[in-house]
Design an enzyme around this catalytic site. Structure first.
Site, PDB file in Angstrom:
ATOM      1  N   ASP A 188      21.812 -10.226  -1.267  1.00 30.53           N
ATOM      2  CA  ASP A 188      21.512  -9.633   0.043  1.00 30.53           C
ATOM      3  C   ASP A 188      22.569  -8.603   0.422  1.00 30.53           C
ATOM      4  OD1 ASP A 188      19.184 -10.957   0.443  1.00 30.53           O
ATOM      5  OD2 ASP A 188      19.743 -11.858   2.359  1.00 30.53           O
ATOM      6  N   ASP A 206      22.284 -15.787  -4.003  1.00 27.59           N
ATOM      7  CA  ASP A 206      21.495 -15.617  -2.781  1.00 27.59           C
ATOM      8  C   ASP A 206      22.254 -14.703  -1.821  1.00 27.59           C
ATOM      9  OD1 ASP A 206      19.697 -15.954  -0.760  1.00 27.59           O
ATOM     10  OD2 ASP A 206      20.151 -18.056  -0.363  1.00 27.59           O
ATOM     11  N   TYR A 220      20.881 -25.796  -4.172  1.00 26.56           N
ATOM     12  CA  TYR A 220      19.593 -25.781  -3.464  1.00 26.56           C
ATOM     13  C   TYR A 220      18.626 -26.829  -4.022  1.00 26.56           C
ATOM     14  CZ  TYR A 220      21.091 -21.308  -1.460  1.00 26.56           C
ATOM     15  OH  TYR A 220      21.783 -20.327  -0.805  1.00 26.56           O
ATOM     16  N   LYS A 256      33.461 -19.620  -8.990  1.00 26.16           N
ATOM     17  CA  LYS A 256      34.589 -20.043  -8.153  1.00 26.16           C
ATOM     18  C   LYS A 256      35.362 -21.075  -8.969  1.00 26.16           C
ATOM     19  CE  LYS A 256      36.760 -20.080  -4.138  1.00 26.16           C
ATOM     20  NZ  LYS A 256      37.574 -18.908  -3.714  1.00 26.16           N
ATOM     21  N   ASP A 304      34.657 -14.679  -3.984  1.00 27.83           N
ATOM     22  CA  ASP A 304      35.202 -14.009  -2.790  1.00 27.83           C
ATOM     23  C   ASP A 304      35.605 -12.571  -3.134  1.00 27.83           C
ATOM     24  OD1 ASP A 304      36.889 -15.492  -4.403  1.00 27.83           O
ATOM     25  OD2 ASP A 304      38.387 -15.873  -2.884  1.00 27.83           O
TER      26      ASP A 304
END
Ligand code: NAD
Length: 355
Positions: free
Chosen positions: A250, A246, A140, A190, A222
């Site tokens: 959620d 992020d 980001y 990852k 994942d």
């Protein structure tokens, strides 16, 4: 003790939920012998209307002059269309995180006992986890590019970079937090694909040796997404980089039932921490005394715990919330169909009554 708190009430339901949280703070002050001094700070859509900018000059300085910041929510359809970044409320959110160097975002997802049945997932052992998301690095904040090449046409690229130092400081935060809880830490990456993740894992493993009292595991992102739905009770503290955090935070928040219940904290090393509900400004219910103030009230509990080192006061707030929910009181967002509900102000009053 006297504590100075910057209040960014913001837009939509922001002023309503912050209003109830302030009354709870005052009740705690009375009971435990503290005084809380408030400074209103204008930010978001209301600031665009007042001074033409969502992040007025001096906002960060006003916040830095306080011991902590409490934010309601900013934004809404009225300001959503502006193409001028200075007039977009989201710009203010990114700016304040950067200016206060709030690199760690703490998002607990705890299923309140009284609402266990509203959880759509298996939760025999209960759900009480906290996601520690790196907030000021990664993709980001990396370089963004758009270019055209002859053979491939238009292309876009976003750079993801992490330094050892950035990983270590968020890692330490997470290990320290695990020590205060059930001493379990899952680090999500990852590493089977990304170089940034391989560095992330290397640093985390070094820290895991130092914090050998904490039970540590690596989880691929994942798999983490799957495990959160399959068996969220297995997690205590979860640490991860900005974009994975992020998305996973959620996901984790949804397993507890309502967006109106979940608090968050963003903290750095030197500046005041920023505390806010995870929800937005909910323009659809703004000004109607319908918003659930619990997420903001629980954000105050986080402020007591992490910025002021007042664990007893934090627990008093959390216990008061649970007591009211145990008695069956609900705001509309958490009421089952047919159940009566109370408004924002009444819910705040009930919680204060338990302090
Ligand atoms: P939202 O969280 O505001 O609302 C989503 C849904 O949840 C709505 O139906 C709303 O009524 C409900 N809801 C949210 N909070 C509630 C509460 N406390 N009690 C009861 N119901 C509640 O998300 P959105 O609709 O996607 O966004 C609305 C605005 O908020 C947008 O402008 C967005 O950019 C902004 N936003 C701000 C923040 C922030 O300030 N940190 C975070 C998210 C969204």
């Amino acid at each position: 003790m006297n504590y100075k708190i910057a209040l960014i009430k913001g837009d939509g339901i922001g002023p309503e939920v912050v209003g109830e949280a302030v009354k709870v703070m005052d009740a705690i002050g009375e009971r435990f012998g503290h005084t809380f001094e408030y400074t209103d700070v204008l930010m978001g859509g209301c600031a665009v209307d007042a001074v033409g900018k969502s992040y007025p000059d001096g906002t960060a300085e006003k916040c830095k002059a306080c011991d902590a910041v409490l934010l309601g929510a900013v934004g809404g359809p009225k300001w959503g269309h502006s193409t001028n970044p200075d007039r977009r409320p989201e710009t203010a959110l990114l700016s304040i995180r950067k200016d206060l160097e709030l690199y760690a975002n703490l998002r607990p997802a705890a299923l309140r006992p009284a609402l266990a049945e509203s959880c759509p997932l298996k939760n025999d052992e209960g759900i009480d986890l906290i996601i520690v998301r790196e907030l000021t690095g990664g993709i980001y904040f990396g370089k963004r590019e758009r270019y055209t090449t002859e053979d491939r046409g238009e292309e876009a690229a976003d750079r993801m970079a992490y330094s050892e130092k950035e990983i270590e400081r968020i890692g330490r935060r997470a290990f320290e937090l695990a020590r205060l809880r059930r001493k379990k830490l899952a680090s999500v990456d990852k590493a089977n694909v990304l170089e940034t993740s391989r560095l992330w894992r290397q640093v985390m493993h070094r820290l895991a040796e130092e914090y050998s009292d904490v039970q540590y595991e690596d989880v691929l992102v994942d798999n983490a997404a799957m495990q959160l739905v399959r068996d969220p009770g297995q997690f205590d503290v979860v640490v991860t980089e900005n974009m994975f955090g992020d998305i996973l935070s959620d996901e984790a928040s949804m397993i507890t039932g309502s967006i109106g219940l979940l608090p968050s904290a963003s903290i750095g090393d030197a500046s005041p921490g920023l505390y806010e509900p995870i929800h937005g400004s909910a323009p659809d219910i703004a000004g109607q005394d319908k918003a659930n103030p619990i997420a903001t009230i629980l954000s105050v509990a986080m402020m007591f715990r992490y910025s002021f080192d007042l664990p007893a006061e934090a627990e008093a707030v959390e216990r008061a919330v649970d007591a009211v929910l145990n008695e069956g009181w609900r705001t509309a967002d958490i009421a089952k169909s047919g159940e009566t509900s109370v408004g924002t102000v009444k819910m705040g009053e009930l919680i204060r009554g338990k302090l």
